[in-house]
Write a protein that holds these residues in place. Sequence first.
Motif, PDB file in Angstrom:
ATOM      1  N   LEU A 100     -24.813  14.952  17.792  1.00 25.24           N
ATOM      2  CA  LEU A 100     -24.161  13.937  18.797  1.00 25.24           C
ATOM      3  C   LEU A 100     -25.090  13.778  19.743  1.00 25.24           C
ATOM      4  O   LEU A 100     -25.891  14.442  20.256  1.00 25.24           O
ATOM      5  N   LYS A 101     -24.747  12.593  20.537  1.00 24.82           N
ATOM      6  CA  LYS A 101     -25.390  12.077  21.787  1.00 24.82           C
ATOM      7  C   LYS A 101     -24.295  11.564  22.734  1.00 24.82           C
ATOM      8  O   LYS A 101     -24.147  10.475  23.056  1.00 24.82           O
ATOM      9  N   PRO A 102     -23.887  12.739  23.413  1.00 26.46           N
ATOM     10  CA  PRO A 102     -22.554  12.271  24.418  1.00 26.46           C
ATOM     11  C   PRO A 102     -23.678  11.826  25.663  1.00 26.46           C
ATOM     12  O   PRO A 102     -24.548  12.179  26.034  1.00 26.46           O
ATOM     13  N   LEU A 103     -22.841  10.832  26.210  1.00 26.91           N
ATOM     14  CA  LEU A 103     -23.389   9.963  26.946  1.00 26.91           C
ATOM     15  C   LEU A 103     -22.991  10.301  28.670  1.00 26.91           C
ATOM     16  O   LEU A 103     -23.344  10.233  29.548  1.00 26.91           O
ATOM     17  N   VAL A 104     -21.886  11.257  28.582  1.00 29.10           N
ATOM     18  CA  VAL A 104     -21.071  11.777  29.939  1.00 29.10           C
ATOM     19  C   VAL A 104     -20.752  13.279  29.464  1.00 29.10           C
ATOM     20  O   VAL A 104     -20.781  13.643  28.155  1.00 29.10           O
ATOM     21  N   ASN A 105     -20.506  14.053  30.522  1.00 31.39           N
ATOM     22  CA  ASN A 105     -20.065  15.400  30.307  1.00 31.39           C
ATOM     23  C   ASN A 105     -18.702  15.452  29.494  1.00 31.39           C
ATOM     24  O   ASN A 105     -17.945  14.389  29.681  1.00 31.39           O
ATOM     25  N   THR A 106     -18.871  16.176  28.283  1.00 29.64           N
ATOM     26  CA  THR A 106     -17.957  16.046  27.272  1.00 29.64           C
ATOM     27  C   THR A 106     -17.354  17.287  26.712  1.00 29.64           C
ATOM     28  O   THR A 106     -18.161  18.131  26.352  1.00 29.64           O
ATOM     29  N   GLN A 107     -16.102  17.664  26.644  1.00 29.76           N
ATOM     30  CA  GLN A 107     -15.543  18.781  26.010  1.00 29.76           C
ATOM     31  C   GLN A 107     -15.044  18.498  24.768  1.00 29.76           C
ATOM     32  O   GLN A 107     -14.404  17.496  24.525  1.00 29.76           O
ATOM     33  N   TYR A 108     -15.427  19.304  23.669  1.00 30.28           N
ATOM     34  CA  TYR A 108     -15.028  19.244  22.245  1.00 30.28           C
ATOM     35  C   TYR A 108     -14.320  20.420  21.985  1.00 30.28           C
ATOM     36  O   TYR A 108     -14.529  21.313  22.163  1.00 30.28           O
ATOM     37  N   ARG A 109     -13.668  19.989  20.778  1.00 28.63           N
ATOM     38  CA  ARG A 109     -12.767  21.020  19.807  1.00 28.63           C
ATOM     39  C   ARG A 109     -12.951  20.158  18.514  1.00 28.63           C
ATOM     40  O   ARG A 109     -13.035  19.202  18.188  1.00 28.63           O
ATOM     41  N   ALA A 110     -12.910  21.347  17.416  1.00 32.15           N
ATOM     42  CA  ALA A 110     -13.020  21.127  15.996  1.00 32.15           C
ATOM     43  C   ALA A 110     -11.640  21.378  15.544  1.00 32.15           C
ATOM     44  O   ALA A 110     -10.886  22.390  15.631  1.00 32.15           O
ATOM     45  N   ILE A 111     -11.260  20.526  14.724  1.00 28.45           N
ATOM     46  CA  ILE A 111      -9.805  20.760  13.944  1.00 28.45           C
ATOM     47  C   ILE A 111     -10.225  21.008  12.359  1.00 28.45           C
ATOM     48  O   ILE A 111     -10.807  19.995  11.766  1.00 28.45           O
ATOM     49  N   ALA A 112      -9.727  22.073  11.547  1.00 26.87           N
ATOM     50  CA  ALA A 112      -9.894  22.312  10.229  1.00 26.87           C
ATOM     51  C   ALA A 112      -8.766  21.787   9.594  1.00 26.87           C
ATOM     52  O   ALA A 112      -8.004  22.324  10.027  1.00 26.87           O
ATOM     53  N   GLN A 113      -9.057  20.951   8.746  1.00 25.62           N
ATOM     54  CA  GLN A 113      -7.771  20.513   7.709  1.00 25.62           C
ATOM     55  C   GLN A 113      -7.515  21.488   6.869  1.00 25.62           C
ATOM     56  O   GLN A 113      -7.386  21.075   5.572  1.00 25.62           O
ATOM     57  N   ALA A 114      -7.109  22.506   7.171  1.00 23.63           N
ATOM     58  CA  ALA A 114      -6.728  23.713   6.472  1.00 23.63           C
ATOM     59  C   ALA A 114      -5.402  23.861   6.207  1.00 23.63           C
ATOM     60  O   ALA A 114      -4.580  22.694   6.695  1.00 23.63           O
ATOM     61  N   SER A 115      -4.422  24.751   5.720  1.00 25.13           N
ATOM     62  CA  SER A 115      -3.238  24.707   5.310  1.00 25.13           C
ATOM     63  C   SER A 115      -2.491  26.190   6.009  1.00 25.13           C
ATOM     64  O   SER A 115      -2.864  27.040   5.205  1.00 25.13           O
TER      65      SER A 115
END
Length: 225
Positions: A100-115
Motif C-alpha cells: 500500500l501507499k497511504p497518503l495520510v496517517n492511517t490505522q488499518y485492521r484486517a478481517i479474515a472471512q473465516a467462520s
Amino acid sequence: MHGRHLTYAVAGLALAFVPAAAAQNNSPNKPKDAAITLAADPTTIVYSGATTLSGRVSGASTGGVTVRLEADTTRPYGDSYKPTGATATTDASGKYTFALKPLVNTQYRAIAQASPPVTSAPKLVLVRMLVGIKLSDSTPARGRLVTFSGSVYPAHDGRSALIQKRSSTGRFVTVARTTLRDAGDARSTYSRRVRVRDGVYRVKVSGDGDHINGFSRARTINVAG
C-alpha cells in the motif's frame, strides 16, 4: 420405594457422563478458533512511499481464506473504519500480504472471512511530509547569502518551513524560517535567503493531524575564504 431408587439411579447415570463430556471439550483434537495477526513494515513512510501489511490466519482452516482490509484516517483512530477495497487470499500456511501507499496517517485492521469472521488488532502507519531542498550555492564566499528553496508534498500552504543547522552536540537548531506558498493542489514551495556559516543544514516542516514532521535530506555548506 422403587421410584426413589430409580430417581437416584438416573441421577447417578447423568453424573457419570459429565466427566466424559468435559474430557471431550478439552481434547487436543478439538478445532482451534480462527485468529489473525497484522504487521506493517515500515510503520513510518515518507509521502508517496510504500509499506507492506502482512499477517497470518491461524485456526482450523488457514489456506485459501479471504482477508479484507479496512482503514481509519481520522483521529482518534478506531471508530471510523471503512473498507479499502483491497483483499488478499491466504497461502497454504495462512499468510497474506498487502502492498500500500497511504497518503495520510492511517490505522488499518484486517478481517479474515473465516467462520466466524475474525478481526486483527489495529496497526497504525504514519506518513511524513516529503520535503525537498535546493541550495543556490554550497560553497559561498564569506558574507554572501544562500537561497534555500524546495517543494513540500502534499500541499501545506501557510505552514512554516524551518531552516536548521546542526549544532556541535548533533542537535538541529532553527536559524531561519519562511512560509510555504501555494504551488497548486499537489505541493507547496518555499524560498529564503540566509547568511550562512560552515555546517550541515536541513529544512523541517512540522506535522499536523494528517502527517508527521517532514525533514529534507541534510546538505553541507562550506564557506570559502
